[in-house]
Scaffold this motif. Structure first.
Motif, PDB file in Angstrom:
ATOM      1  N   VAL A 480      -4.096 -50.718   2.046  1.00  0.00           N
ATOM      2  CA  VAL A 480      -4.493 -49.683   1.088  1.00  0.00           C
ATOM      3  C   VAL A 480      -5.949 -49.896   0.712  1.00  0.00           C
ATOM      4  CG1 VAL A 480      -4.159 -48.767  -1.233  1.00  0.00           C
ATOM      5  CG2 VAL A 480      -2.170 -49.331   0.181  1.00  0.00           C
ATOM      6  N   LEU A 481      -6.747 -48.858   0.850  1.00  0.00           N
ATOM      7  CA  LEU A 481      -8.140 -48.874   0.403  1.00  0.00           C
ATOM      8  C   LEU A 481      -8.282 -47.901  -0.756  1.00  0.00           C
ATOM      9  CD1 LEU A 481     -10.112 -48.878   3.780  1.00  0.00           C
ATOM     10  CD2 LEU A 481     -10.175 -50.662   2.038  1.00  0.00           C
ATOM     11  N   ILE A 482      -8.846 -48.386  -1.844  1.00  0.00           N
ATOM     12  CA  ILE A 482      -9.053 -47.556  -3.031  1.00  0.00           C
ATOM     13  C   ILE A 482     -10.545 -47.515  -3.335  1.00  0.00           C
ATOM     14  CG2 ILE A 482      -8.782 -47.495  -5.541  1.00  0.00           C
ATOM     15  CD1 ILE A 482      -5.917 -48.332  -5.205  1.00  0.00           C
ATOM     16  N   GLY A 488     -21.748 -43.291 -11.916  1.00  0.00           N
ATOM     17  CA  GLY A 488     -22.580 -43.211 -10.725  1.00  0.00           C
ATOM     18  C   GLY A 488     -22.400 -44.334  -9.740  1.00  0.00           C
ATOM     19  N   SER A 489     -21.818 -45.466 -10.143  1.00  0.00           N
ATOM     20  CA  SER A 489     -21.553 -46.567  -9.217  1.00  0.00           C
ATOM     21  C   SER A 489     -20.215 -46.337  -8.523  1.00  0.00           C
ATOM     22  CB  SER A 489     -21.510 -47.906  -9.962  1.00  0.00           C
ATOM     23  OG  SER A 489     -22.773 -48.200 -10.513  1.00  0.00           O
ATOM     24  N   THR A 490     -20.176 -46.681  -7.227  1.00  0.00           N
ATOM     25  CA  THR A 490     -18.956 -46.525  -6.450  1.00  0.00           C
ATOM     26  C   THR A 490     -18.630 -47.831  -5.756  1.00  0.00           C
ATOM     27  OG1 THR A 490     -19.419 -44.177  -6.067  1.00  0.00           O
ATOM     28  CG2 THR A 490     -17.857 -45.233  -4.587  1.00  0.00           C
ATOM     29  N   TRP A 491     -17.356 -48.214  -5.751  1.00  0.00           N
ATOM     30  CA  TRP A 491     -16.948 -49.438  -5.079  1.00  0.00           C
ATOM     31  C   TRP A 491     -15.560 -49.259  -4.477  1.00  0.00           C
ATOM     32  CZ3 TRP A 491     -17.295 -48.697 -10.292  1.00  0.00           C
ATOM     33  CH2 TRP A 491     -16.123 -48.842 -11.058  1.00  0.00           C
ATOM     34  N   SER A 492     -15.238 -50.139  -3.515  1.00  0.00           N
ATOM     35  CA  SER A 492     -13.960 -50.035  -2.818  1.00  0.00           C
ATOM     36  C   SER A 492     -13.256 -51.378  -2.804  1.00  0.00           C
ATOM     37  CB  SER A 492     -14.161 -49.553  -1.378  1.00  0.00           C
ATOM     38  OG  SER A 492     -14.696 -48.246  -1.357  1.00  0.00           O
ATOM     39  N   THR A 493     -11.929 -51.313  -2.888  1.00  0.00           N
ATOM     40  CA  THR A 493     -11.104 -52.525  -2.887  1.00  0.00           C
ATOM     41  C   THR A 493      -9.952 -52.343  -1.900  1.00  0.00           C
ATOM     42  OG1 THR A 493      -9.912 -51.623  -4.800  1.00  0.00           O
ATOM     43  CG2 THR A 493     -11.658 -53.233  -5.243  1.00  0.00           C
ATOM     44  N   VAL A 494      -9.363 -53.484  -1.510  1.00  0.00           N
ATOM     45  CA  VAL A 494      -8.337 -53.439  -0.480  1.00  0.00           C
ATOM     46  C   VAL A 494      -7.123 -54.264  -0.896  1.00  0.00           C
ATOM     47  CG1 VAL A 494      -9.359 -55.415   0.753  1.00  0.00           C
ATOM     48  CG2 VAL A 494      -7.885 -53.808   2.000  1.00  0.00           C
ATOM     49  N   GLY A 495      -5.954 -53.830  -0.468  1.00  0.00           N
ATOM     50  CA  GLY A 495      -4.715 -54.575  -0.670  1.00  0.00           C
ATOM     51  C   GLY A 495      -3.853 -54.467   0.571  1.00  0.00           C
ATOM     52  N   VAL A 496      -3.113 -55.527   0.893  1.00  0.00           N
ATOM     53  CA  VAL A 496      -2.269 -55.539   2.091  1.00  0.00           C
ATOM     54  C   VAL A 496      -0.898 -56.094   1.730  1.00  0.00           C
ATOM     55  CG1 VAL A 496      -1.933 -56.543   4.383  1.00  0.00           C
ATOM     56  CG2 VAL A 496      -4.198 -55.770   3.680  1.00  0.00           C
ATOM     57  N   SER A 497       0.146 -55.429   2.219  1.00  0.00           N
ATOM     58  CA  SER A 497       1.515 -55.891   1.997  1.00  0.00           C
ATOM     59  C   SER A 497       2.451 -55.064   2.860  1.00  0.00           C
ATOM     60  CB  SER A 497       1.901 -55.750   0.515  1.00  0.00           C
ATOM     61  OG  SER A 497       3.268 -56.073   0.311  1.00  0.00           O
ATOM     62  N   SER A 498       3.656 -55.556   3.046  1.00  0.00           N
ATOM     63  CA  SER A 498       4.682 -54.745   3.702  1.00  0.00           C
ATOM     64  C   SER A 498       5.288 -53.752   2.716  1.00  0.00           C
ATOM     65  CB  SER A 498       5.780 -55.637   4.282  1.00  0.00           C
ATOM     66  OG  SER A 498       6.333 -56.461   3.264  1.00  0.00           O
TER      67      SER A 498
END
Length: 537
Positions: A480-482, A488-498
Protein backbone atom coordinates in the motif's frame (compact mmCIF):
# COMPACT_ATOMS: atom_id res chain seq x y z
CA UNK A 1 22.52 35.10 -35.03
CA UNK A 2 20.37 32.55 -33.18
CA UNK A 3 17.25 31.43 -35.05
CA UNK A 4 13.96 31.86 -33.18
CA UNK A 5 11.37 29.09 -33.18
CA UNK A 6 7.72 29.89 -32.45
CA UNK A 7 5.90 27.43 -30.19
CA UNK A 8 2.25 26.82 -31.00
CA UNK A 9 0.40 24.95 -28.26
CA UNK A 10 -2.74 23.05 -29.24
CA UNK A 11 -3.35 21.22 -25.95
CA UNK A 12 -6.75 22.89 -25.57
CA UNK A 13 -7.89 21.82 -29.03
CA UNK A 14 -5.97 18.90 -30.52
CA UNK A 15 -4.95 17.63 -27.09
CA UNK A 16 -8.55 17.25 -25.97
CA UNK A 17 -9.15 14.80 -28.84
CA UNK A 18 -7.09 12.26 -26.93
CA UNK A 19 -8.97 9.35 -25.40
CA UNK A 20 -10.00 9.99 -21.79
CA UNK A 21 -9.27 13.74 -21.88
CA UNK A 22 -12.09 16.20 -21.27
CA UNK A 23 -11.53 19.79 -20.19
CA UNK A 24 -14.17 22.17 -18.88
CA UNK A 25 -14.08 25.83 -19.84
CA UNK A 26 -12.60 26.56 -16.42
CA UNK A 27 -9.92 23.90 -16.98
CA UNK A 28 -9.06 25.45 -20.34
CA UNK A 29 -8.72 28.92 -18.85
CA UNK A 30 -6.43 27.61 -16.11
CA UNK A 31 -4.21 25.75 -18.56
CA UNK A 32 -4.12 28.68 -20.97
CA UNK A 33 -2.92 30.99 -18.21
CA UNK A 34 -0.17 28.52 -17.30
CA UNK A 35 0.89 28.32 -20.95
CA UNK A 36 0.85 32.09 -21.18
CA UNK A 37 3.14 32.33 -18.15
CA UNK A 38 5.42 29.69 -19.68
CA UNK A 39 5.85 31.95 -22.68
CA UNK A 40 4.57 29.87 -25.61
CA UNK A 41 3.90 32.08 -28.60
CA UNK A 42 0.48 30.77 -29.66
CA UNK A 43 -2.28 29.12 -27.63
CA UNK A 44 -4.99 27.46 -29.71
CA UNK A 45 -8.14 27.75 -27.63
CA UNK A 46 -10.54 25.63 -29.65
CA UNK A 47 -13.25 26.02 -32.29
CA UNK A 48 -15.42 29.10 -31.61
CA UNK A 49 -19.09 28.28 -31.55
CA UNK A 50 -18.66 24.53 -31.91
CA UNK A 51 -19.70 23.70 -28.34
CA UNK A 52 -20.61 25.36 -25.08
CA UNK A 53 -17.18 24.93 -23.50
CA UNK A 54 -15.34 26.62 -26.37
CA UNK A 55 -17.93 29.41 -26.54
CA UNK A 56 -17.42 30.06 -22.82
CA UNK A 57 -13.63 29.82 -23.12
CA UNK A 58 -13.35 32.51 -25.80
CA UNK A 59 -15.86 34.70 -23.98
CA UNK A 60 -13.96 34.47 -20.67
CA UNK A 61 -10.58 34.81 -22.37
CA UNK A 62 -11.49 38.41 -23.26
CA UNK A 63 -11.33 39.33 -19.56
CA UNK A 64 -7.62 38.41 -19.25
CA UNK A 65 -4.50 39.97 -20.69
CA UNK A 66 -2.31 37.68 -22.77
CA UNK A 67 1.29 37.89 -23.88
CA UNK A 68 0.76 34.73 -25.95
CA UNK A 69 -1.47 35.00 -29.02
CA UNK A 70 -4.78 33.23 -28.50
CA UNK A 71 -5.75 31.41 -31.67
CA UNK A 72 -9.10 30.22 -33.00
CA UNK A 73 -9.34 27.07 -35.10
CA UNK A 74 -11.65 26.36 -38.01
CA UNK A 75 -12.01 24.92 -41.49
CA UNK A 76 -11.81 26.58 -44.87
CA UNK A 77 -15.10 27.66 -46.38
CA UNK A 78 -17.49 25.00 -47.61
CA UNK A 79 -17.24 23.94 -51.24
CA UNK A 80 -19.21 25.97 -53.78
CA UNK A 81 -19.98 28.75 -51.27
CA UNK A 82 -18.73 32.24 -50.35
CA UNK A 83 -16.23 32.89 -47.55
CA UNK A 84 -18.13 35.86 -46.15
CA UNK A 85 -21.21 33.68 -45.68
CA UNK A 86 -19.34 30.83 -43.97
CA UNK A 87 -20.45 30.35 -40.37
CA UNK A 88 -17.12 28.83 -39.22
CA UNK A 89 -15.03 31.69 -40.63
CA UNK A 90 -17.31 34.35 -39.14
CA UNK A 91 -17.20 32.71 -35.73
CA UNK A 92 -13.40 32.82 -35.84
CA UNK A 93 -13.59 36.55 -36.46
CA UNK A 94 -16.21 37.04 -33.74
CA UNK A 95 -13.94 35.31 -31.21
CA UNK A 96 -11.90 38.53 -31.18
CA UNK A 97 -8.53 36.83 -30.96
CA UNK A 98 -5.43 38.00 -32.84
CA UNK A 99 -4.77 34.80 -34.79
CA UNK A 100 -6.62 32.04 -36.60
CA UNK A 101 -5.69 28.58 -37.82
CA UNK A 102 -7.42 27.18 -40.88
CA UNK A 103 -7.28 23.51 -41.73
CA UNK A 104 -7.16 22.87 -45.46
CA UNK A 105 -6.69 19.75 -47.56
CA UNK A 106 -3.34 19.23 -49.29
CA UNK A 107 -3.69 15.57 -50.29
CA UNK A 108 -5.59 15.07 -53.56
CA UNK A 109 -6.97 11.76 -52.24
CA UNK A 110 -8.68 13.64 -49.39
CA UNK A 111 -9.99 16.33 -51.71
CA UNK A 112 -11.73 13.72 -53.86
CA UNK A 113 -12.75 11.31 -51.05
CA UNK A 114 -13.47 13.46 -48.00
CA UNK A 115 -14.48 16.79 -49.54
CA UNK A 116 -15.83 15.24 -52.75
CA UNK A 117 -14.86 18.25 -54.81
CA UNK A 118 -12.34 19.19 -57.49
CA UNK A 119 -8.71 20.00 -56.92
CA UNK A 120 -9.20 23.53 -58.21
CA UNK A 121 -12.20 24.17 -55.95
CA UNK A 122 -10.16 23.06 -52.95
CA UNK A 123 -7.46 25.60 -53.88
CA UNK A 124 -10.16 28.26 -54.16
CA UNK A 125 -11.55 27.30 -50.76
CA UNK A 126 -8.09 27.75 -49.23
CA UNK A 127 -7.37 31.06 -50.98
CA UNK A 128 -10.79 32.61 -50.33
CA UNK A 129 -10.78 31.67 -46.63
CA UNK A 130 -7.30 33.03 -45.98
CA UNK A 131 -8.06 36.29 -47.80
CA UNK A 132 -11.31 36.78 -45.88
CA UNK A 133 -9.66 36.34 -42.48
CA UNK A 134 -6.77 38.57 -43.49
CA UNK A 135 -9.25 41.29 -44.44
CA UNK A 136 -10.63 41.01 -40.91
CA UNK A 137 -7.17 41.79 -39.50
CA UNK A 138 -6.24 38.33 -38.26
CA UNK A 139 -2.85 36.66 -38.38
CA UNK A 140 -3.65 33.55 -40.40
CA UNK A 141 -2.05 30.12 -40.33
CA UNK A 142 -2.93 27.33 -42.73
CA UNK A 143 -2.69 23.82 -41.30
CA UNK A 144 -1.97 21.94 -44.54
CA UNK A 145 -3.60 18.69 -43.48
CA UNK A 146 -1.99 15.41 -44.63
CA UNK A 147 0.71 17.47 -46.34
CA UNK A 148 3.42 14.80 -46.24
CA UNK A 149 1.13 12.00 -47.43
CA UNK A 150 -0.16 14.36 -50.11
CA UNK A 151 3.33 15.32 -51.23
CA UNK A 152 4.41 11.69 -51.48
CA UNK A 153 1.32 10.91 -53.60
CA UNK A 154 1.14 14.08 -55.71
CA UNK A 155 3.97 16.55 -55.03
CA UNK A 156 2.81 19.05 -57.65
CA UNK A 157 -0.60 19.45 -56.03
CA UNK A 158 0.89 19.74 -52.53
CA UNK A 159 3.15 22.53 -53.82
CA UNK A 160 0.14 24.16 -55.49
CA UNK A 161 -1.56 24.35 -52.06
CA UNK A 162 1.49 26.16 -50.67
CA UNK A 163 1.53 28.65 -53.55
CA UNK A 164 -2.20 29.41 -53.34
CA UNK A 165 -1.97 30.04 -49.59
CA UNK A 166 0.99 32.37 -50.12
CA UNK A 167 -0.82 34.27 -52.88
CA UNK A 168 -3.79 34.77 -50.53
CA UNK A 169 -1.54 36.43 -47.93
CA UNK A 170 -1.20 33.67 -45.33
CA UNK A 171 1.26 34.40 -42.50
CA UNK A 172 2.26 30.79 -41.79
CA UNK A 173 1.87 27.50 -43.60
CA UNK A 174 2.03 24.58 -41.18
CA UNK A 175 2.77 21.23 -42.79
CA UNK A 176 0.90 18.44 -41.01
CA UNK A 177 1.85 14.77 -40.74
CA UNK A 178 -1.75 14.09 -39.80
CA UNK A 179 -1.62 10.30 -39.85
CA UNK A 180 1.75 10.23 -38.07
CA UNK A 181 3.23 7.76 -40.56
CA UNK A 182 6.18 9.70 -41.99
CA UNK A 183 9.84 9.16 -41.15
CA UNK A 184 12.34 11.88 -40.17
CA UNK A 185 14.29 11.69 -43.44
CA UNK A 186 11.03 12.04 -45.41
CA UNK A 187 10.02 15.02 -43.31
CA UNK A 188 13.39 16.69 -43.86
CA UNK A 189 13.33 16.18 -47.63
CA UNK A 190 9.77 17.44 -48.06
CA UNK A 191 10.21 20.47 -45.80
CA UNK A 192 13.36 21.36 -47.76
CA UNK A 193 11.29 21.24 -50.96
CA UNK A 194 8.60 23.42 -49.36
CA UNK A 195 11.19 26.01 -48.31
CA UNK A 196 12.29 26.20 -51.94
CA UNK A 197 8.70 26.51 -53.16
CA UNK A 198 7.42 29.50 -51.15
CA UNK A 199 8.87 32.39 -49.18
CA UNK A 200 6.19 32.42 -46.45
CA UNK A 201 7.18 31.15 -42.99
CA UNK A 202 6.65 27.43 -42.49
CA UNK A 203 5.65 25.36 -39.47
CA UNK A 204 5.40 21.68 -38.56
CA UNK A 205 2.58 19.67 -36.95
CA UNK A 206 3.31 15.99 -36.27
CA UNK A 207 1.50 13.05 -34.73
CA UNK A 208 3.03 10.18 -32.79
CA UNK A 209 1.65 7.07 -34.48
CA UNK A 210 5.17 5.76 -35.18
CA UNK A 211 6.68 7.17 -31.95
CA UNK A 212 8.40 9.76 -34.17
CA UNK A 213 6.44 12.96 -33.58
CA UNK A 214 9.27 14.67 -31.68
CA UNK A 215 11.97 13.41 -34.06
CA UNK A 216 9.92 14.51 -37.07
CA UNK A 217 9.34 17.98 -35.61
CA UNK A 218 13.05 18.41 -34.94
CA UNK A 219 13.90 17.22 -38.46
CA UNK A 220 11.47 19.79 -39.89
CA UNK A 221 13.08 22.59 -37.89
CA UNK A 222 16.53 21.60 -39.12
CA UNK A 223 15.15 21.71 -42.67
CA UNK A 224 13.76 25.24 -42.21
CA UNK A 225 10.47 25.16 -40.28
CA UNK A 226 10.20 28.12 -37.89
CA UNK A 227 7.08 27.12 -35.95
CA UNK A 228 6.40 23.89 -34.05
CA UNK A 229 2.89 22.82 -33.11
CA UNK A 230 2.33 20.31 -30.33
CA UNK A 231 0.76 19.67 -26.95
CA UNK A 232 1.88 19.49 -23.34
CA UNK A 233 2.75 15.87 -22.47
CA UNK A 234 1.99 14.84 -26.05
CA UNK A 235 -1.79 14.59 -25.53
CA UNK A 236 -3.82 14.10 -28.68
CA UNK A 237 -5.86 11.82 -30.89
CA UNK A 238 -4.82 8.17 -31.30
CA UNK A 239 -1.17 8.02 -30.17
CA UNK A 240 -0.95 11.73 -29.48
CA UNK A 241 0.69 14.86 -30.82
CA UNK A 242 4.29 15.98 -30.70
CA UNK A 243 5.26 16.47 -27.06
CA UNK A 244 6.27 20.10 -26.48
CA UNK A 245 7.83 19.10 -23.15
CA UNK A 246 10.49 17.24 -25.14
CA UNK A 247 10.66 19.54 -28.15
CA UNK A 248 11.14 22.85 -26.33
CA UNK A 249 14.19 21.90 -24.22
CA UNK A 250 15.77 19.88 -27.04
CA UNK A 251 15.52 22.82 -29.44
CA UNK A 252 16.85 25.25 -26.87
CA UNK A 253 19.39 23.26 -24.88
CA UNK A 254 20.63 20.82 -27.53
CA UNK A 255 20.17 22.59 -30.86
CA UNK A 256 20.78 26.20 -29.76
CA UNK A 257 17.55 27.68 -31.09
CA UNK A 258 15.92 30.63 -29.34
CA UNK A 259 12.64 29.27 -27.95
CA UNK A 260 11.74 30.46 -24.43
CA UNK A 261 13.46 32.79 -21.95
CA UNK A 262 15.59 30.68 -19.59
CA UNK A 263 13.63 31.81 -16.52
CA UNK A 264 10.44 30.54 -18.13
CA UNK A 265 11.99 27.30 -19.36
CA UNK A 266 12.50 26.46 -15.69
CA UNK A 267 8.70 26.35 -15.34
CA UNK A 268 8.36 23.52 -17.90
CA UNK A 269 8.21 20.66 -15.38
CA UNK A 270 5.65 22.37 -13.16
CA UNK A 271 3.48 23.21 -16.19
CA UNK A 272 3.64 19.61 -17.45
CA UNK A 273 2.57 18.25 -14.09
CA UNK A 274 -0.11 20.93 -13.64
CA UNK A 275 -1.69 20.08 -17.00
CA UNK A 276 -1.52 16.38 -16.11
CA UNK A 277 -3.43 17.06 -12.89
CA UNK A 278 -6.07 19.23 -14.56
CA UNK A 279 -6.55 16.68 -17.36
CA UNK A 280 -6.67 13.88 -14.74
CA UNK A 281 -4.26 11.80 -16.81
CA UNK A 282 -1.40 9.92 -15.18
CA UNK A 283 1.94 11.38 -16.24
CA UNK A 284 4.52 8.70 -17.12
CA UNK A 285 7.35 8.79 -14.59
CA UNK A 286 9.89 8.16 -17.35
CA UNK A 287 8.78 11.07 -19.52
CA UNK A 288 11.94 12.85 -20.76
CA UNK A 289 12.95 16.13 -19.12
CA UNK A 290 9.83 16.58 -16.94
CA UNK A 291 9.05 13.08 -15.65
CA UNK A 292 9.55 12.19 -12.02
CA UNK A 293 12.19 9.64 -13.02
CA UNK A 294 13.88 11.72 -15.73
CA UNK A 295 16.83 12.39 -13.43
CA UNK A 296 16.38 9.49 -10.99
CA UNK A 297 19.33 7.21 -10.24
CA UNK A 298 19.06 3.73 -8.81
CA UNK A 299 22.15 1.68 -9.70
CA UNK A 300 24.91 1.97 -7.10
CA UNK A 301 27.63 2.55 -9.72
CA UNK A 302 25.61 5.37 -11.27
CA UNK A 303 25.00 7.07 -7.95
CA UNK A 304 28.65 6.79 -6.97
CA UNK A 305 29.56 8.55 -10.22
CA UNK A 306 27.00 11.36 -10.06
CA UNK A 307 28.07 12.15 -6.50
CA UNK A 308 31.44 13.01 -8.03
CA UNK A 309 29.98 14.85 -11.04
CA UNK A 310 26.34 14.73 -12.14
CA UNK A 311 27.38 14.98 -15.79
CA UNK A 312 28.47 11.35 -15.64
CA UNK A 313 24.83 10.18 -15.92
CA UNK A 314 22.76 13.32 -16.63
CA UNK A 315 22.59 14.87 -20.10
CA UNK A 316 21.53 18.29 -18.75
CA UNK A 317 21.17 19.95 -15.37
CA UNK A 318 17.63 19.04 -14.27
CA UNK A 319 17.13 22.52 -12.82
CA UNK A 320 17.22 24.00 -16.34
CA UNK A 321 13.74 22.58 -16.95
CA UNK A 322 12.56 22.85 -13.34
CA UNK A 323 13.13 19.20 -12.47
CA UNK A 324 15.30 17.73 -9.71
CA UNK A 325 17.79 14.93 -9.31
CA UNK A 326 16.50 11.98 -7.32
CA UNK A 327 18.39 9.14 -5.69
CA UNK A 328 16.40 5.93 -5.44
CA UNK A 329 16.95 3.50 -2.62
CA UNK A 330 16.03 -0.12 -3.31
CA UNK A 331 17.33 -3.66 -3.24
CA UNK A 332 19.78 -2.56 -5.95
CA UNK A 333 21.13 0.21 -3.75
CA UNK A 334 24.78 0.39 -2.91
CA UNK A 335 26.40 2.42 -0.21
CA UNK A 336 26.50 5.50 -2.47
CA UNK A 337 22.71 5.50 -2.88
CA UNK A 338 22.05 5.45 0.84
CA UNK A 339 24.72 8.05 1.63
CA UNK A 340 23.47 10.38 -1.09
CA UNK A 341 19.81 9.94 -0.21
CA UNK A 342 20.54 10.45 3.48
CA UNK A 343 22.42 13.65 2.66
CA UNK A 344 19.44 14.89 0.58
CA UNK A 345 17.20 14.27 3.59
CA UNK A 346 19.62 16.03 5.93
CA UNK A 347 21.34 13.05 7.59
CA UNK A 348 25.09 12.66 7.48
CA UNK A 349 26.11 8.99 7.53
CA UNK A 350 29.67 7.83 7.98
CA UNK A 351 30.66 5.47 5.18
CA UNK A 352 33.17 3.73 7.46
CA UNK A 353 30.64 3.13 10.23
CA UNK A 354 29.28 -0.46 10.48
CA UNK A 355 25.86 1.05 11.28
CA UNK A 356 25.73 2.42 7.73
CA UNK A 357 26.18 -1.09 6.39
CA UNK A 358 23.42 -2.34 8.66
CA UNK A 359 21.08 0.36 7.36
CA UNK A 360 21.77 -0.75 3.78
CA UNK A 361 21.19 -4.38 4.73
CA UNK A 362 17.93 -3.47 6.47
CA UNK A 363 16.68 -1.58 3.41
CA UNK A 364 17.49 -4.54 1.16
CA UNK A 365 15.77 -6.93 3.55
CA UNK A 366 12.60 -4.81 3.59
CA UNK A 367 12.65 -4.46 -0.20
CA UNK A 368 12.86 -8.24 -0.43
CA UNK A 369 9.73 -8.45 1.73
CA UNK A 370 7.91 -6.19 -0.72
CA UNK A 371 8.55 -2.66 0.56
CA UNK A 372 9.39 -0.08 -2.06
CA UNK A 373 11.15 3.08 -0.93
CA UNK A 374 11.61 4.58 -4.41
CA UNK A 375 8.16 6.15 -4.17
CA UNK A 376 7.99 6.40 -0.37
CA UNK A 377 10.59 8.92 0.74
CA UNK A 378 8.76 9.63 3.99
CA UNK A 379 8.93 5.99 5.09
CA UNK A 380 12.62 5.96 4.15
CA UNK A 381 13.29 9.06 6.24
CA UNK A 382 11.52 7.50 9.23
CA UNK A 383 13.69 4.41 8.75
CA UNK A 384 16.86 6.53 8.69
CA UNK A 385 15.77 8.48 11.75
CA UNK A 386 15.18 5.28 13.69
CA UNK A 387 18.51 3.82 12.56
CA UNK A 388 20.44 6.95 13.56
CA UNK A 389 18.68 7.45 16.88
CA UNK A 390 16.96 10.65 15.75
CA UNK A 391 13.39 9.43 15.96
CA UNK A 392 11.04 10.40 18.79
CA UNK A 393 7.61 8.91 18.40
CA UNK A 394 4.83 11.44 18.82
CA UNK A 395 2.43 8.67 19.89
CA UNK A 396 2.45 4.99 20.75
CA UNK A 397 0.07 2.67 18.96
CA UNK A 398 -1.86 0.32 21.22
CA UNK A 399 -4.58 -1.27 19.06
CA UNK A 400 -7.29 -0.73 16.47
CA UNK A 401 -10.51 -2.50 15.60
CA UNK A 402 -12.59 -2.30 12.42
CA UNK A 403 -16.32 -3.02 12.19
CA UNK A 404 -18.08 -3.00 8.81
CA UNK A 405 -21.84 -3.35 8.51
CA UNK A 406 -23.45 -4.39 5.22
CA UNK A 407 -27.17 -3.82 4.73
CA UNK A 408 -29.55 -5.67 2.41
CA UNK A 409 -29.74 -2.60 0.14
CA UNK A 410 -25.95 -2.93 -0.49
CA UNK A 411 -25.18 0.11 1.65
CA UNK A 412 -22.28 -0.21 4.07
CA UNK A 413 -20.74 1.64 6.99
CA UNK A 414 -17.28 1.17 8.48
CA UNK A 415 -16.38 2.08 12.04
CA UNK A 416 -12.85 2.23 13.45
CA UNK A 417 -11.80 2.15 17.11
CA UNK A 418 -8.23 3.35 17.70
CA UNK A 419 -6.31 3.23 20.96
CA UNK A 420 -3.13 5.34 21.34
CA UNK A 421 -0.82 6.56 24.07
CA UNK A 422 0.30 10.22 24.00
CA UNK A 423 2.40 11.63 26.86
CA UNK A 424 1.36 8.67 29.07
CA UNK A 425 -2.30 9.45 28.38
CA UNK A 426 -4.44 6.69 26.89
CA UNK A 427 -6.66 7.98 24.09
CA UNK A 428 -9.54 5.93 22.70
CA UNK A 429 -11.43 7.28 19.69
CA UNK A 430 -14.18 6.01 17.44
CA UNK A 431 -14.94 7.28 13.94
CA UNK A 432 -16.94 6.24 10.91
CA UNK A 433 -15.76 6.38 7.36
CA UNK A 434 -16.42 5.51 3.75
CA UNK A 435 -14.68 2.15 4.01
CA UNK A 436 -12.27 0.77 6.62
CA UNK A 437 -9.21 2.82 5.58
CA UNK A 438 -11.14 6.07 5.64
CA UNK A 439 -12.56 5.14 9.04
CA UNK A 440 -9.04 4.45 10.37
CA UNK A 441 -7.83 7.76 8.96
CA UNK A 442 -10.68 9.63 10.66
CA UNK A 443 -10.20 7.86 13.99
CA UNK A 444 -6.44 8.40 14.05
CA UNK A 445 -6.84 12.05 13.10
CA UNK A 446 -9.45 12.48 15.83
CA UNK A 447 -7.10 10.96 18.40
CA UNK A 448 -4.17 13.19 17.45
CA UNK A 449 -5.74 16.55 16.67
CA UNK A 450 -6.20 17.60 20.31
CA UNK A 451 -2.46 17.29 20.95
CA UNK A 452 -1.31 18.23 17.45
CA UNK A 453 -3.80 20.73 15.94
CA UNK A 454 -1.94 21.00 12.60
CA UNK A 455 -3.02 17.44 11.81
CA UNK A 456 -6.41 18.89 10.99
CA UNK A 457 -4.93 20.35 7.79
CA UNK A 458 -3.24 17.15 6.62
CA UNK A 459 -5.04 15.21 3.92
CA UNK A 460 -4.59 11.94 2.06
CA UNK A 461 -4.38 12.62 -1.68
CA UNK A 462 -3.70 9.17 -3.12
CA UNK A 463 -4.05 5.53 -2.09
CA UNK A 464 -2.68 2.64 -4.15
CA UNK A 465 -2.73 -1.12 -3.52
CA UNK A 466 -0.63 -3.61 -5.45
CA UNK A 467 -0.71 -7.39 -5.13
CA UNK A 468 2.89 -8.62 -4.85
CA UNK A 469 2.40 -12.31 -5.64
CA UNK A 470 -0.60 -13.13 -7.82
CA UNK A 471 -0.03 -16.87 -7.35
CA UNK A 472 -1.12 -16.59 -3.72
CA UNK A 473 -4.50 -15.14 -4.81
CA UNK A 474 -6.40 -13.72 -1.83
CA UNK A 475 -3.63 -14.72 0.59
CA UNK A 476 -1.02 -12.72 -1.32
CA UNK A 477 1.01 -9.92 0.20
CA UNK A 478 -0.04 -6.44 -0.82
CA UNK A 479 1.86 -3.18 -0.89
CA UNK A 480 0.00 0.00 0.00
CA UNK A 481 1.33 3.42 -0.99
CA UNK A 482 -0.29 6.47 0.57
CA UNK A 483 0.35 10.04 -0.53
CA UNK A 484 -0.43 12.88 1.88
CA UNK A 485 -0.20 16.65 1.75
CA UNK A 486 -0.09 19.52 4.24
CA UNK A 487 0.34 23.21 3.39
CA UNK A 488 1.86 22.47 0.00
CA UNK A 489 4.22 19.69 1.13
CA UNK A 490 3.62 16.21 -0.25
CA UNK A 491 5.03 12.92 1.00
CA UNK A 492 4.49 9.20 0.49
CA UNK A 493 4.59 6.21 2.82
CA UNK A 494 4.46 2.47 2.32
CA UNK A 495 3.08 -0.56 4.16
CA UNK A 496 3.30 -4.27 3.33
CA UNK A 497 1.29 -7.21 4.68
CA UNK A 498 -0.83 -10.15 3.61
CA UNK A 499 -3.66 -8.19 5.27
CA UNK A 500 -4.61 -5.12 3.22
CA UNK A 501 -5.98 -3.33 6.31
CA UNK A 502 -2.76 -3.92 8.22
CA UNK A 503 -0.66 -2.69 5.28
CA UNK A 504 -2.89 0.36 4.99
CA UNK A 505 -2.60 1.03 8.71
CA UNK A 506 1.20 0.85 8.55
CA UNK A 507 1.37 3.34 5.69
CA UNK A 508 -1.25 5.54 7.35
CA UNK A 509 0.54 5.67 10.71
CA UNK A 510 3.85 6.44 9.02
CA UNK A 511 2.18 9.28 7.16
CA UNK A 512 0.96 10.87 10.41
CA UNK A 513 4.32 10.25 12.10
CA UNK A 514 6.13 11.95 9.25
CA UNK A 515 3.85 14.97 9.54
CA UNK A 516 4.74 15.29 13.21
CA UNK A 517 8.48 14.55 13.38
CA UNK A 518 11.03 17.17 14.33
CA UNK A 519 10.70 20.69 15.65
CA UNK A 520 11.82 22.03 12.29
CA UNK A 521 8.79 20.48 10.60
CA UNK A 522 6.46 21.89 13.22
CA UNK A 523 8.05 25.30 12.71
CA UNK A 524 7.62 24.96 8.97
CA UNK A 525 3.96 24.09 9.42
CA UNK A 526 3.47 27.18 11.59
CA UNK A 527 5.15 29.40 9.02
CA UNK A 528 2.98 28.02 6.26
CA UNK A 529 -0.12 28.51 8.39
CA UNK A 530 0.82 32.16 8.86
CA UNK A 531 1.35 32.54 5.11
CA UNK A 532 -2.08 31.07 4.44
CA UNK A 533 -3.75 32.98 7.26
CA UNK A 534 -4.91 29.81 9.02
CA UNK A 535 -5.54 30.16 12.74
CA UNK A 536 -6.29 27.34 15.19
CA UNK A 537 -9.27 27.78 17.51
Amino acid sequence: MTTSIAIFDTTLRDGTQGEGISLSADDKIKIARKLNALGVHYIEGGIPGSNGKDIEFFHRAKTYSWSSKLTAFGSTRRKDSRAEQDISLNRMIEAQVPAATLVGKSWDFHVHTALQTTLEENLAMIGDSIAYLKQAGLEVMLDAEHFFDGYKHNPEYARAVLRRAEEAGVDWIVMCDTNGGSLPQEIAEIVTSAVQTVKVKLGIHTHNDCELAVANALAAVQAGALQVQGTINGYGERCGNANLCSIIPTLQLKMNYDVLPQDQLKDLTSVARYVSEIANVHMPVNQPYVGNAAFAHKGGIHVSAIMKDSRTYEHIEPELVGNTQRILVSELAGQSNVLSKAAQLGYELDATNPETRSIIDRIKELEHQGYQFEGADASLELLLRKATGQFQDAFTFESFKIITDMASDDSSCSEAIVKLMIDEETILTVAEGNGPVNALDNALRKALVRHYPDIEHMHLTDYKVRVLDENDTTAAKVRVLIESTNFGSTWSTVGVSSNVIEASWEALVDSFRYALIGKEKQSLLSERKEQLGIVNH
